[in-house]
Design an enzyme around this catalytic site. Structure first.
Site, PDB file in Angstrom:
ATOM      1  N   LYS A  51      32.583  48.275  49.214  1.00  0.00           N
ATOM      2  CA  LYS A  51      32.223  47.011  48.565  1.00  0.00           C
ATOM      3  C   LYS A  51      31.144  46.296  49.378  1.00  0.00           C
ATOM      4  O   LYS A  51      30.179  45.765  48.835  1.00  0.00           O
ATOM      5  CB  LYS A  51      33.469  46.125  48.400  1.00  0.00           C
ATOM      6  CG  LYS A  51      34.449  46.697  47.377  1.00  0.00           C
ATOM      7  CD  LYS A  51      35.823  46.032  47.377  1.00  0.00           C
ATOM      8  CE  LYS A  51      36.767  46.784  46.437  1.00  0.00           C
ATOM      9  NZ  LYS A  51      38.131  46.279  46.403  1.00  0.00           N
ATOM     10  N   GLN A  95      42.187  41.860  48.463  1.00  0.00           N
ATOM     11  CA  GLN A  95      42.360  43.316  48.465  1.00  0.00           C
ATOM     12  C   GLN A  95      43.851  43.663  48.413  1.00  0.00           C
ATOM     13  O   GLN A  95      44.642  43.151  49.209  1.00  0.00           O
ATOM     14  CB  GLN A  95      41.698  43.901  49.722  1.00  0.00           C
ATOM     15  CG  GLN A  95      41.703  45.413  49.769  1.00  0.00           C
ATOM     16  CD  GLN A  95      40.860  46.069  48.687  1.00  0.00           C
ATOM     17  OE1 GLN A  95      39.815  45.567  48.302  1.00  0.00           O
ATOM     18  NE2 GLN A  95      41.321  47.183  48.175  1.00  0.00           N
ATOM     19  N   ASP A 118      37.883  39.955  40.289  1.00  0.00           N
ATOM     20  CA  ASP A 118      38.779  41.073  39.981  1.00  0.00           C
ATOM     21  C   ASP A 118      39.382  40.952  38.573  1.00  0.00           C
ATOM     22  O   ASP A 118      39.976  41.897  38.071  1.00  0.00           O
ATOM     23  CB  ASP A 118      39.948  41.088  40.988  1.00  0.00           C
ATOM     24  CG  ASP A 118      39.910  42.294  41.910  1.00  0.00           C
ATOM     25  OD1 ASP A 118      39.282  43.302  41.540  1.00  0.00           O
ATOM     26  OD2 ASP A 118      40.516  42.218  42.989  1.00  0.00           O
TER      27      ASP A 118
HETATM   28  N1  GUN Z   1      43.308  47.907  45.586  1.00  0.00           N
HETATM   29  C1  GUN Z   1      43.125  49.046  44.852  1.00  0.00           C
HETATM   30  N2  GUN Z   1      42.344  48.781  43.790  1.00  0.00           N
HETATM   31  C2  GUN Z   1      42.037  47.482  43.838  1.00  0.00           C
HETATM   32  C3  GUN Z   1      41.259  46.617  43.005  1.00  0.00           C
HETATM   33  O1  GUN Z   1      40.683  47.011  41.987  1.00  0.00           O
HETATM   34  N3  GUN Z   1      41.177  45.332  43.399  1.00  0.00           N
HETATM   35  C4  GUN Z   1      41.793  44.881  44.509  1.00  0.00           C
HETATM   36  N4  GUN Z   1      41.656  43.611  44.802  1.00  0.00           N
HETATM   37  N5  GUN Z   1      42.523  45.635  45.293  1.00  0.00           N
HETATM   38  C5  GUN Z   1      42.630  46.924  44.950  1.00  0.00           C
END
Ligand code: GUN
Length: 282
Positions: A51, A95, A118
């Site tokens: 990211k 996360q 998200d």
């Molecule tokens: N952990 C695994 N996939 C994701 C996601 O799409 N968003 C977030 N925030 N955490 C994750």
């Protein structure tokens, strides 16, 4: 075999964002994404690195706030509140997973819905299910954009989704319904899953269960989307839910792992952050 190349499309869309941001007034502040990570889950650390890299590539400011997993939950909530009020922060991402004993909902719902890149806030989820997609989860939207790129229309298609997580399966089902697909949702309790996968024009598997989807389970020419990503301990390679080597001989389009859905997820996070920025600016 025809590949749905998520890596290539993510690159193309990333270049467009780079061009768009380059046209902005240099006096304007840059878009900013903050990721909140609690603990040191190794998969999360890898995702967060991707990211960060994707943000830096296009000129989005990236900040990682990494708490020890011994942190008091209230401290994290206070930090989220500060980020909500910070006019220089456009997107906030919590996360997952959070420490096991925490209630994830408390933290996801603490994020201001206008910074919810998200798409996990109840307001954004509710809007999705009313057919008004605003901030929607990154993986499902990445899949939709990938299908669009290859001119695959969802209207009237029989779509089977295997795996009904809050992050992928459930929002994806809503988005497929919004686009006029006929949707079947399978989960752990589904008996004889093959009867459901075999009828699908488009089969999407998002379970994290290696080699769950085999050649005998799909219709000839079906479009197969693999959201799973786990490490095969025998070969030490990243693999999906789909037994790619055999399924690809029978499928129409298929996504590889890696290089399919994963890069699209990260790219949509970038695009959601830009959307939040365009809404906030100042
Ligand atoms: N952990 C695994 N996939 C994701 C996601 O799409 N968003 C977030 N925030 N955490 C994750």
């Amino acid at each position: 075999m025809k590949i749905l190349d998520g890596k290539k499309l993510a690159q193309k869309r990333s270049d467009l964002i780079l061009d768009k941001l380059a046209k902005n007034n240099p006096k304007l502040r840059k878009p900013k994404l903050v990721v909140v990570l609690v603990g040191n889950d190794s998969a999360s650390e890898v995702y967060v690195k991707h990211k960060k890299k994707a943000c830096e590539k296009v000129g989005i400011e990236f900040e990682l706030i990494n708490f020890l997993d011994s942190v008091k939950p209230q401290l994290v909530l206070d930090k989220i509140d500060k980020l909500n009020k910070d006019s220089k922060v456009d997107g906030i991402l919590i996360q997952l997973p959070l420490p096991k004993e925490w209630n994830e909902e408390d933290f996801l719902q603490a994020v201001d819905y206008s910074k919810d890149v998200d798409g996990f806030h109840y307001i954004n989820q509710g809007k999705l299910y009313q057919g008004n997609e605003t901030f929607v989860p990154c993986t499902p939207l990445g899949i939709i954009k990938l299908l669009e790129e290859y001119d695959i229309n969802l209207k009237g298609q029989k779509v089977t989704v295997v795996g009904t997580s809050n992050i992928v399966g459930k929002p994806l089902i809503g988005m497929m319904i919004n686009r006029g697909a006929t949707v079947t949702a399978c989960n752990k309790n589904t008996l004889n899953i093959k009867t459901h996968t075999k009828k699908a024009d488009i089969l999407i598997s998002a379970t994290g269960s290696q080699f769950l989807i085999t050649k005998d389970m799909i219709k000839k020419g079906a479009i197969v989307i693999d959201v799973g990503i786990t490490r095969d301990l025998k070969t030490n390679r990243l693999v999906g839910d789909v037994d790619f080597d055999s399924v690809c001989k029978k499928s129409g389009y298929i996504t590889p792992v890696p290089g399919g859905v994963g890069p699209m997820t990260v790219q949509i996070l970038i695009e959601n952050t830009i959307k939040a920025y365009d809404n906030h600016k100042k």
